[in-house]
Design an enzyme around this catalytic site. Sequence first.
Site, PDB file in Angstrom:
ATOM      1  N   ARG A  66     -29.247  12.836  23.600  1.00 38.86           N
ATOM      2  CA  ARG A  66     -28.535  14.015  23.100  1.00 38.86           C
ATOM      3  C   ARG A  66     -28.055  13.800  21.603  1.00 38.86           C
ATOM      4  O   ARG A  66     -27.342  14.959  21.077  1.00 38.86           O
ATOM      5  CB  ARG A  66     -27.137  13.997  23.836  1.00 38.86           C
ATOM      6  CG  ARG A  66     -27.206  14.528  25.267  1.00 38.86           C
ATOM      7  CD  ARG A  66     -25.969  14.578  26.083  1.00 38.86           C
ATOM      8  NE  ARG A  66     -25.744  13.213  26.725  1.00 38.86           N
ATOM      9  CZ  ARG A  66     -24.697  12.627  27.382  1.00 38.86           C
ATOM     10  NH1 ARG A  66     -23.463  13.512  27.350  1.00 38.86           N
ATOM     11  NH2 ARG A  66     -24.513  11.659  27.835  1.00 38.86           N
ATOM     12  N   GLU A  75     -20.510   5.465  40.921  1.00 40.33           N
ATOM     13  CA  GLU A  75     -20.970   6.504  39.779  1.00 40.33           C
ATOM     14  C   GLU A  75     -20.501   7.850  40.170  1.00 40.33           C
ATOM     15  O   GLU A  75     -20.754   8.208  41.472  1.00 40.33           O
ATOM     16  CB  GLU A  75     -22.281   6.189  39.512  1.00 40.33           C
ATOM     17  CG  GLU A  75     -22.771   5.021  38.833  1.00 40.33           C
ATOM     18  CD  GLU A  75     -22.012   4.773  37.565  1.00 40.33           C
ATOM     19  OE1 GLU A  75     -22.162   5.257  36.591  1.00 40.33           O
ATOM     20  OE2 GLU A  75     -21.022   3.813  37.671  1.00 40.33           O
TER      21      GLU A  75
END
Length: 483
Positions: free
Chosen positions: A19, A162
């Site tokens: 990113r 998660e």
Amino acid sequence: MTDHHPTAVIVLAAGEGTRMKSARPKVLHMIGGRSLLGHAIAAAQGLSPTHLAVVVRHERDRVADHVKQVCPQAVVADQDEVKGTGRATECGLEALPADLSGTVLVTYGDVPLLTTTALQELVVAHEQTASAVTVMTARVPDPTGYGRVLRDETGQVVGIVEQKDADEAQRAIDEINSGIYAFDAALLRSALAQVGTDNAQGEKYLTDVVGVAHREGRRVGAHVLSDLWQTEGVNDRVQLAALGAELNRRVVERHMRAGVTVVDPATTWIDVEVAIGADTTILPNTQLLGATTIGANATIGPDTTLTDMEVGDGATIIRTHGSLSVIGEGAGVGPFAYLRPNSRLDAKGKIGTFVETKNSTIGAGSKVPHLTYVGDATIGVGSNIGAASVFVNYDGVNKARTTIGDHCRLGSDNMYVAPVTVGDGAYSGAGTIIRKDVPPGALAISVAPQRNMLGWVVANRPGTAAAEAAQAAATDEGEGEPA
Ligand code: UD1
Ligand code: CA
């Protein structure tokens, strides 16, 4: 601080950081004059661990070279093709002695604001409770994306799930896993051996070690950090800027609390390694970068950028751009000065307005006040260089030096054609081109005689404003010769 030194710190830095959209590996991006990884390593080093390992994979060589630069004693561990924080940690362990015991910390290379103090508190909490695992957690307003901390009805930590593997009830939990942990070394090794990749991402999760420890009846603790910035990671350049600004805010505040006046903290940028003496004033729009050190009672700015500079007590530097140079006590620089590397201005000297210097020494009390280039020169003490002079250091092929003695008074618009030496106490006239050495105490002049051609303007520029003005002033008077 305490004698709780961990056996090892493992810094995870193998991830890709897509990113960031950058050719540069994410952990090598900089804030506060240091790479993200450099910040993580510095925080770890503050604990004086016996071992420090950095796990690398993406852009392996660039990251490994950087580790060697900032921390030569660190072990670089390579992660293989198995993905996930659990595998990364395992690769870190494999690079360390097999009989490792005691506390092992795991941190991330992309979490730059985490401090040694916070890590130290984690180690102390972990060791005092004789835990097998202690997770650094935080309660956040928006936990999206993070692993959630699962606790039982007594508040005991039983696992981490998660985001991608969590159900709706678990996603509503606002206590997140920071990704920073203290482990008992033996438990960490044996638990990782039991962790698989059967999850939404097909990765070997370090977080699964928490559940393993709990199922084995070992104590799992949580250390809640209230300063959320310290667990914040960088994933993109927006976060890079936000964490950079917060880091700067903290650095500037530290200097203010130590006795530095910062007139405008919002436009003052100070790298983490910069040192500033008490009662120094920093004016707006100033950047103090790299290994810069500023003495006490100095005034810096406004609009000044100093990189790797050493500035003495009581110096004043106004609207200046400088790097790798030394400014003596009580010296004055600027406004509008440009100091290139290896410039040295000794005590009470002056580098004035529109002056550029490079690889030059200007002795104590000597002044270069206006519009001058000083390149490859050595100027003694108490000398004055007239306005608009150039140290002509380049013949088109080679660079050469100029040496000026002590207490010289040199005229304006002089050219010092190097190599050339001006002796102590010498003078020179305006417009002198100094091609030959000037003996001590001599006056150097190189003027061609000036000719005044009387009436030239009226004869050659009739009808102009100049000619009319000349006529009105009776041009044929004064000392000169006919045009
Ligand atoms: C991880 C945690 C999550 C936590 C979050 C905090 C796991 C499974 N999840 O999630 O619970 O809330 O961090 O930010 O651990 N890395 C490697 N090798 C790998 C993968 C990652 O070295 O194979 C490194 C990365 O470079 C990074 C760190 O580990 O520094 C975290 O990786 P990242 O992918 O950001 O983990 P998250 O999915 O955010
Ligand atoms: Ca992350």
